[in-house]
Design a protein around this motif. Structure first.
Motif: not given
Length: 346
Positions: A222-227
């Motif tokens: 999810a952090v990767l997607t948001q970044a």
């Protein structure tokens, strides 16, 4: 009895000396020394096992001498030599094991292999506010996130553990996705101090699973997607993303720990391992446990990371409890994978 402890499971070389007294009192720390390899591994963005092993070879004997000098003792004053047997990097573990057995053989002293996670688990007994048995333990060290019921030394019941990434890995991997230096966890926590933890809605995996297991791989994704969504705006919003990531990890650790206390009926919590130094985690656990009338204990901040003091302490407490026999045996092995709940009590 004086026990020398050697820690070399990953990227810290730690050596320490503890002394047990006659009677039921806790062992006390006489001296300790630690060398971190962070600067060496930063260029690679993570630990390089071969480089770690070679650096342990360079550091362990000078650190041992430094500890003896600080304590004002000669090598002959050592009664037992303890080392980290596992889990950890095989090559790194072999360095500590080999040096410990060579030192023990040269002095004619017993040598004892110690479980790395048991060292973390018992490290709060080195603090001024030492816990008492029984308690629930939250172990958050590197690739390990576990909840244990602890009745005494060597008496551990696994309540829940991570099924994929551990909390420490979630911190470090998320930080790397944000372009933060290695090791990313402390950098992310520092950056989060200036961010809005409610800026992004990130998942809390297994928060309502009904069990005490953990999962942080989905959070990392999810952090990767948001970044990626932020794109060029990531730099401006990095503190908010860091704060939101930390809040998600801390909430899961907090809620699961409180559930473990409720289910066991115990009124004492021990938090150990590198993530246990996280200020936000400590603040929220302190507040929640105070409301519930639960005592919470941590290692001293400088003993949250891997260190020789926790290895010496675990060996001393096992010897005091009669779970180990101090015998001069010098054949050794290491156990890179070694579940704590499989640790025999005697």
């Amino acid at each position: 009895m004086r026990i020398l402890g050697i820690e070399s499971s990953c990227d810290e070389t730690g050596v320490a000396l503890v002394q047990t007294e006659d009677g039921p009192g806790l062992p006390r720390l006489l001296a300790h020394a630690l060398h971190s390899q962070i600067a060496m591994h930063q260029a690679y963005g993570g630990v390089v096992p071969e480089l770690a092993s070679r650096d342990h070879i360079r550091r362990v004997l000078p650190l041992t001498q430094a500890v003896l000098d600080e304590a004002g003792l000669a090598r002959e004053a050592i009664d037992v030599v303890a080392f980290t047997r596992g889990p950890g990097l095989a090559g790194a573990l072999l360095v500590g094991a080999g040096v410990a057995c060579a030192l023990g053989a040269s002095l004619g002293r017993p040598v004892l292999g110690v479980h790395h996670l048991e060292g973390h688990l018992l490290s709060p007994f080195l603090s001024a506010d030492a816990p008492e048995f029984p308690f629930v333990a939250l172990l958050v060290s590197g690739g390990h996130t576990q909840l244990m019921r602890v009745e005494g030394v060597g008496r551990y019941e696994l309540l829940g553990e991570t099924i994929d990434d551990a909390a420490g890995e979630a911190f470090d991997k998320s930080a790397k996705l944000m372009g933060l230096p290695y090791p990313g966890g402390p950098w992310l926590a520092k950056l989060a101090e200036g961010g809005d933890e409610q800026a992004f809605r990130l998942p809390r995996p297994l928060l309502h699973s009904g069990d005490l297991d953990f999962s942080f791989a989905g959070l990392k994704t999810a952090v990767l997607t948001q970044a990626r969504k932020l794109g060029e705006d990531l730099e401006a919003r990095k503190a908010d993303l860091a704060a939101s990531t930390q809040a998600a990890i801390v909430e899961v650790l907090l809620r699961k720990s409180l559930t473990a206390l409720d289910r066991t009926g115990l009124r004492r919590l021990v938090v150990a391992g590198g993530v246990g130094a996280n200020r936000q985690l400590r603040a929220q656990l302190d507040a929640a446990c105070k409301r519930r009338g639960v005592r919470v204990h941590y290692p001293e901040l400088h003993l949250c990371t891997d260190n020789g003091a926790m290895i010496a302490m675990a060996a001393a407490m096992r010897l005091q409890a009669g779970l180990e026999q101090a015998q001069p045996r010098y054949a050794f092995d290491v156990r890179p994978r070694w579940p704590l709940d499989a640790l025999a009590a005697g």
